[in-house]
Enzyme design. Structure first.
Site, PDB file in Angstrom:
ATOM      1  N   LYS A 121     -13.456   3.922  13.227  1.00 47.42           N
ATOM      2  CA  LYS A 121     -12.468   3.726  14.289  1.00 47.42           C
ATOM      3  C   LYS A 121     -12.903   4.443  15.566  1.00 47.42           C
ATOM      4  O   LYS A 121     -12.294   4.273  16.616  1.00 47.42           O
ATOM      5  CB  LYS A 121     -11.108   4.266  13.843  1.00 47.42           C
ATOM      6  N   LYS A 202      -9.099  -7.602  -9.752  1.00 51.57           N
ATOM      7  CA  LYS A 202      -8.605  -6.513 -10.596  1.00 51.57           C
ATOM      8  C   LYS A 202      -7.150  -6.184 -10.234  1.00 51.57           C
ATOM      9  O   LYS A 202      -6.817  -6.089  -9.057  1.00 51.57           O
ATOM     10  CB  LYS A 202      -9.506  -5.289 -10.361  1.00 51.57           C
ATOM     11  N   LYS A 205      -2.503  -1.786  -7.348  1.00 54.26           N
ATOM     12  CA  LYS A 205      -1.420  -1.641  -6.379  1.00 54.26           C
ATOM     13  C   LYS A 205      -1.921  -1.982  -4.974  1.00 54.26           C
ATOM     14  O   LYS A 205      -1.225  -2.583  -4.176  1.00 54.26           O
ATOM     15  CB  LYS A 205      -0.921  -0.193  -6.441  1.00 54.26           C
TER      16      LYS A 205
END
Ligand code: TRP
Length: 334
Positions: A121, A202, A205
């Protein structure tokens, strides 16, 4: 006296449990607990690094603990506690700091990834990185070394942390020329297949493709119907080996059921809709009793808190002994 070996693992309460956690972590750890003296804990201080909402953290701690109990963890047979209930963890962590090279922490994957992301960034390399993240491996080493763990069942992503715990323990033992701390080994479950998520990647979350372990029946069915398949027509023969749907099925179905479904895939005439119905049947068969136990535990969290407190009471004398050993070796206990 015959002493069983110790298996220890920490469970970071950062999200609701899903089917991937169940097959990748919970089941193998509970299997290991049959042969080992198991010490399993909720790593709430580790979660604090990323979770700053008190309501959310408190809810996650209870839900994850209840989830492990619902999945079959027997708190009479193994020690189950919260990391935060063991102040010796933090005492040992401070002692270990003196034996931990800063360079070792610089090499930790999670920290490096955060620095890298900042570099990409183009801003401050330390942006958003707290000392909890930087010293994460020391706290984890304290969790492990406190309880004389022989094996630590973890996912591949945690292996580096176990190696760091070994390094730190060896530095202590080398300095005091005695085995103050036991050197732990990682136990990575190589045989556990990657559990595919709803999109075929896979189950994780971070991909937002999970099947929550305690999803109500209706939601469970909906999610299964949403699993991505190819566009083969009903009558076409299908290859079970390349079907994520079939791979999920093998986790829940008996060998007989697996063979029968594979045969139906190959002979054609069975569409994906029907295959999903069959998958839902076996998933719900396995998860319904877990869901029920989970709801019962969550309905009266006082009992859950008491279980965790009793676990902490069993854990603390062990932790106390380790800290005393190191303090004595170090010349702090005069
Ligand atoms: N770092 C582990 C994870 O993110 C959780 C954890 C904390 C742990 N302390 C531990 C695992 C000690 C094994 C042993 O999943």
């Amino acid at each position: 006296m015959f002493m069983k070996k110790v298996s220890l693992t920490g469970i970071k309460p950062t999200g609701i449990l899903h089917v991937g956690n169940y097959f990748g972590a919970i089941k193998p750890a509970l299997e290991l607990a049959k042969d080992y003296d198991a010490r399993y804990f909720i790593a709430d201080y580790h979660a604090l690094n990323t979770m700053k909402d008190p309501g959310e953290l408190a809810a996650n701690i209870r839900e994850v603990a209840a989830g492990w109990l619902a999945a079959g963890l027997d708190p009479e047979r193994l020690i189950f506690y919260r990391q935060s209930s063991i102040p010796e963890t933090f005492e040992l962590s401070t002692l270990l700091m003196a034996f931990t090279a800063k360079g070792l922490m610089n090499r930790a994957h999670a920290y490096k990834a955060a620095v890298q992301e900042n570099a990409e960034k183009g801003g401050d390399p330390d942006a958003g990185i707290n000392m909890g993240l930087f010293t994460y491996p020391v706290l984890m080493a304290a969790d492990i070394l406190l309880f004389d763990a022989d094996v630590v069942p973890v996912g591949k992503d945690q292996v580096q942390h176990i190696e760091m715990a070994q390094d730190i323990a060896q530095a202590v033992n080398f300095n005091y020329k005695q085995e103050v701390l036991k050197i732990p080994q990682a136990a990575v479950q190589e045989t556990v297949a990657v559990v595919p998520g709803l999109d075929g990647r896979k189950m994780s979350k971070s991909y937002n493709n999970t099947i929550p372990l305690f999803a109500p029946e209706k939601q469970l069915r909906k999610l299964i119907m949403r699993i991505v398949t190819n566009s083969q027509a009903v009558e076409e023969p299908k290859d079970p080996g390349s079907s994520q749907l079939y791979l999920l099925y093998t986790l829940f179905a008996s060998p007989g059921e697996q063979a029968a479904l594979a045969a139906r895939y190959r002979s054609g005439g069975m569409g994906w809709g029907e295959a999903k119905e069959e998958l839902f049947r076996v998933v719900n068969r396995e998860l319904a009793p877990l869901r029920e136990r989970f709801q019962t535990i969550m309905a009266g969290p006082g009992a859950l808190d008491a279980i965790l407190e009793q676990g902490a009471e069993k854990a603390r004398p062990i932790a106390r002994a380790t800290v005393r050993r190191l303090r004595k070796a170090a010349g702090i206990d005069l």
